[in-house]
Design a protein around this motif. Structure first.
Motif, mmCIF file in Angstrom:
data_model
loop_
_atom_site.group_PDB
_atom_site.id
_atom_site.type_symbol
_atom_site.label_atom_id
_atom_site.label_comp_id
_atom_site.label_asym_id
_atom_site.label_seq_id
_atom_site.Cartn_x
_atom_site.Cartn_y
_atom_site.Cartn_z
ATOM 1 N N LYS A 148 0.731 -1.253 -0.115
ATOM 2 C CA LYS A 148 0.059 0.055 0.107
ATOM 3 C C LYS A 148 0.779 1.181 0.077
ATOM 4 O O LYS A 148 2.090 1.477 0.609
ATOM 5 N N GLU A 149 0.317 2.263 -0.459
ATOM 6 C CA GLU A 149 0.903 3.660 -0.705
ATOM 7 C C GLU A 149 1.241 4.187 0.668
ATOM 8 O O GLU A 149 0.555 4.200 1.484
ATOM 9 N N LEU A 153 1.851 7.117 2.994
ATOM 10 C CA LEU A 153 1.118 8.501 2.880
ATOM 11 C C LEU A 153 1.940 9.282 3.747
ATOM 12 O O LEU A 153 2.166 10.751 3.460
ATOM 13 N N ARG A 191 0.195 4.107 6.201
ATOM 14 C CA ARG A 191 0.299 3.699 4.538
ATOM 15 C C ARG A 191 -1.527 3.882 4.529
ATOM 16 O O ARG A 191 -2.413 3.764 5.389
ATOM 17 N N GLU A 192 -1.762 3.698 3.235
ATOM 18 C CA GLU A 192 -3.217 3.762 2.861
ATOM 19 C C GLU A 192 -3.941 2.585 3.218
ATOM 20 O O GLU A 192 -3.563 1.592 3.387
ATOM 21 N N GLY A 193 -5.191 3.086 3.960
ATOM 22 C CA GLY A 193 -6.090 1.916 4.767
ATOM 23 C C GLY A 193 -5.683 1.731 6.184
ATOM 24 O O GLY A 193 -6.327 1.151 6.866
ATOM 25 N N GLU A 194 -4.520 2.302 6.782
ATOM 26 C CA GLU A 194 -4.111 2.224 8.023
ATOM 27 C C GLU A 194 -4.724 3.154 8.845
ATOM 28 O O GLU A 194 -5.361 4.522 8.231
ATOM 29 N N ASN A 227 3.622 12.506 2.057
ATOM 30 C CA ASN A 227 3.561 12.055 0.639
ATOM 31 C C ASN A 227 2.243 12.610 -0.107
ATOM 32 O O ASN A 227 2.065 12.708 -1.108
ATOM 33 N N LYS A 228 1.097 12.370 0.691
ATOM 34 C CA LYS A 228 -0.351 12.775 0.513
ATOM 35 C C LYS A 228 -0.905 13.340 1.501
ATOM 36 O O LYS A 228 -1.052 12.682 2.551
ATOM 37 N N LEU A 284 -3.365 14.904 4.135
ATOM 38 C CA LEU A 284 -4.777 14.190 5.033
ATOM 39 C C LEU A 284 -5.781 15.340 4.814
ATOM 40 O O LEU A 284 -5.366 16.630 4.828
ATOM 41 N N PHE A 341 -13.743 12.894 -5.054
ATOM 42 C CA PHE A 341 -13.644 12.080 -3.649
ATOM 43 C C PHE A 341 -14.982 11.854 -3.053
ATOM 44 O O PHE A 341 -15.359 10.725 -2.868
ATOM 45 N N LYS A 348 -16.951 9.342 -4.965
ATOM 46 C CA LYS A 348 -16.442 7.872 -4.496
ATOM 47 C C LYS A 348 -17.036 7.301 -3.279
ATOM 48 O O LYS A 348 -17.067 5.937 -3.333
#
Length: 108
Positions: free
Chosen positions: A2-3, A5, A24-27, A62-63, A65, A99, A102
């Protein structure tokens, strides 16, 4: 894999220390700041770091929030007509955002 973040090497000030972590994405990462008015400044600073508004030498974002501030509803409303995600989004979000669209793609 996973990416990644957020990568934090630890955040230290005169008042507090937050140990190193990776998000990480989803955590989910929980930072318990106790409570009270004296922790409001710390919370604001951390929100600004993790949303990418300010830079910290030990944190790589990195991304960025998104932060949703706490809101209150009356006791009556919370008992009989609690706010739902869709209602919250209609009042406070840009409904044209990709978003937001989604959220409704996920089957419940």
């Amino acid at each position: 894999m996973k990416e990644l973040l957020i990568e934090s090497k630890g955040i230290r000030t005169n008042e507090y220390f937050i140990p190193p972590f990776e998000l990480r994405e989803g955590e989910l990462v929980i930072l318990y700041l106790y409570g009270g008015p004296h922790f409001q400044g710390i919370k604001t600073e951390l929100v600004n770091i993790f949303t990418g508004k300010i830079k910290n030498e030990n944190v790589i974002v990195n991304k960025s929030l998104t932060y949703v501030d706490y809101f209150r509803e009356s006791k009556f409303r919370s008992l009989f007509f609690p706010i739902r995600v869709g209602e919250y989004l209609k009042k406070r979000a840009n409904l044209e955002s990709e978003f937001i669209q989604k959220i409704y793609e996920i089957p419940w």
